[in-house]
Design an enzyme around this catalytic site. Structure first.
Site, mmCIF file in Angstrom:
data_model
loop_
_atom_site.group_PDB
_atom_site.id
_atom_site.type_symbol
_atom_site.label_atom_id
_atom_site.label_comp_id
_atom_site.label_asym_id
_atom_site.label_seq_id
_atom_site.Cartn_x
_atom_site.Cartn_y
_atom_site.Cartn_z
ATOM 1 N N ASP A 1 0.847 -1.193 0.000
ATOM 2 C CA ASP A 1 0.000 0.000 0.000
ATOM 3 C C ASP A 1 0.890 1.254 0.000
ATOM 4 O O ASP A 1 1.802 1.361 0.828
ATOM 5 C CB ASP A 1 -0.872 -0.049 1.270
ATOM 6 N N GLY B 1 -7.861 8.061 7.469
ATOM 7 C CA GLY B 1 -8.181 8.330 8.880
ATOM 8 C C GLY B 1 -9.606 8.849 9.025
ATOM 9 O O GLY B 1 -10.409 8.749 8.096
ATOM 10 N N HIS C 1 -9.408 5.076 -1.692
ATOM 11 C CA HIS C 1 -8.654 5.016 -0.433
ATOM 12 C C HIS C 1 -9.470 5.701 0.656
ATOM 13 O O HIS C 1 -10.449 6.381 0.371
ATOM 14 C CB HIS C 1 -7.302 5.724 -0.604
ATOM 15 N N GLY D 1 -11.307 4.443 3.150
ATOM 16 C CA GLY D 1 -12.653 3.874 3.271
ATOM 17 C C GLY D 1 -13.305 4.077 4.633
ATOM 18 O O GLY D 1 -14.526 4.019 4.751
ATOM 19 N N ASN E 1 -8.506 0.850 6.735
ATOM 20 C CA ASN E 1 -7.453 0.617 7.716
ATOM 21 C C ASN E 1 -7.886 1.100 9.106
ATOM 22 O O ASN E 1 -8.073 0.310 10.023
ATOM 23 C CB ASN E 1 -6.164 1.338 7.259
#
Ligand code: 13P
Length: 287
Positions: A84, A178, A207, A209, A231
């Protein structure tokens, strides 16, 4: 089954669903994501940032751990092991270490340099059978100390990079890594539509998410997003469950201090988060 992410994402784009990339941080994380994917018959992508790789003792250690787990847990769904936000050098190391997919994040370079480095990596990845993700327009927020401003990518630059022979493209559409701030204006669907028009069938990657409302996720998928990265949300779920265990004093009861017990609620919380996302993304039963 360790596979490149190319085929699973092309299928997702055609089938109008998205495959989740869940970033891993340790053994428990990896096991939780893999078991959930298997249980739900969903393809999955394990994401590894360069920082997480340092923490987990390097790409070789991670590749060996993941391959071991696929065998020992009898995982039959398609799994991609993906770098990533990789640097050029990081991508080369992952090719060596046995990853099945890499992302080259050249979004902070001038577009010419992003194109030149991506072109090199297209050649290498094709030769070795890895899938390659490229990025245009940096994603906002902070990840591993790198702060992006949450740009909206230029659709013409997206087209230029997509045409290099990459397999999927991350394009900034106002998304942030974040937590999203209260005044976040939401995803720019205008930008996404303009990019989709230029890049055609190329699967797009969303990205950041974590914390994107369900209706925006669904709309993004309908406009060509086939991979969604998560993440922070797993980290928050893990931390909350671990905090609850400790605050209830369970580590001080019996052998509650045993890491296999101490980390179990967090591992279960990751499973629940991954399940929720796979259901939202529509990847359940698609393996
Ligand atoms: P979040 O941490 O916001 O879920 O973003 C994950 C990501 O995009 C990894 O590349």
């Amino acid at each position: 089954m360790l596979v490149s992410a190319k085929e699973m994402l092309n299928k997702a784009r055609e089938g109008k669903y998205a495959v989740g990339q869940f970033n891993i941080n340790n053994l428990e994380w990896t096991k939780s994501v893999l078991l959930t994917a298997q249980e739900l018959k969903s393809p999955v992508i394990l994401g590894v940032s360069e920082g997480a790789s340092k923490y987990m003792v390097g790409y070789k250690t991670i590749a060996a751990m993941v391959k071991g787990m696929l065998e020992e847990l009898e995982i039959t769904v398609p799994v991609a092991l993906h770098l990533d936000h990789g640097s050029y050098g990081g991508c080369l190391k992952c090719v060596e270490a046995g990853f099945s997919s890499v992302m080259f994040d050249g979004s902070h370079y001038p577009i010419e340099e992003n194109v030149a480095k991506t072109t090199e990596l297209v050649k290498i990845c094709k030769e070795k059978g890895l899938s390659l993700e490229a990025e245009v327009g940096s994603i906002g927020g902070e990840e591993d100390g790198v702060i992006g401003m949450g740009e909206c990518a230029d659709p013409n630059e997206c087209k230029a990079v997509a045409d290099l022979g990459i397999d999927f493209l991350a394009a900034g559409i106002g998304n942030i890594h974040g937590k999203y701030p209260a005044n976040w204006p939401g995803l720019s669907f205008e930008t996404l539509e303009a990019i989709k028009e230029k890049v055609g069938d190329m699967p797009l990657v969303l990205h950041g998410g974590t914390g994107i409302p369900a209706d925006m996720i669904k709309r993004a998928i309908s406009l060509g997003v086939a991979k969604i990265n998560v993440n922070t949300e797993c980290q928050l779920a893990f931390a909350a469950a671990t905090r609850e265990y400790i605050e209830a004093g369970k580590d001080q009861q019996g052998k509650g201090y045993d890491p296999r017990k101490l980390l179990a609620p967090g591992a279960e919380a990751i499973k629940a988060t991954v399940k929720e996302k796979m259901e939202l993304f529509g990847s359940v039963g698609k393996a």
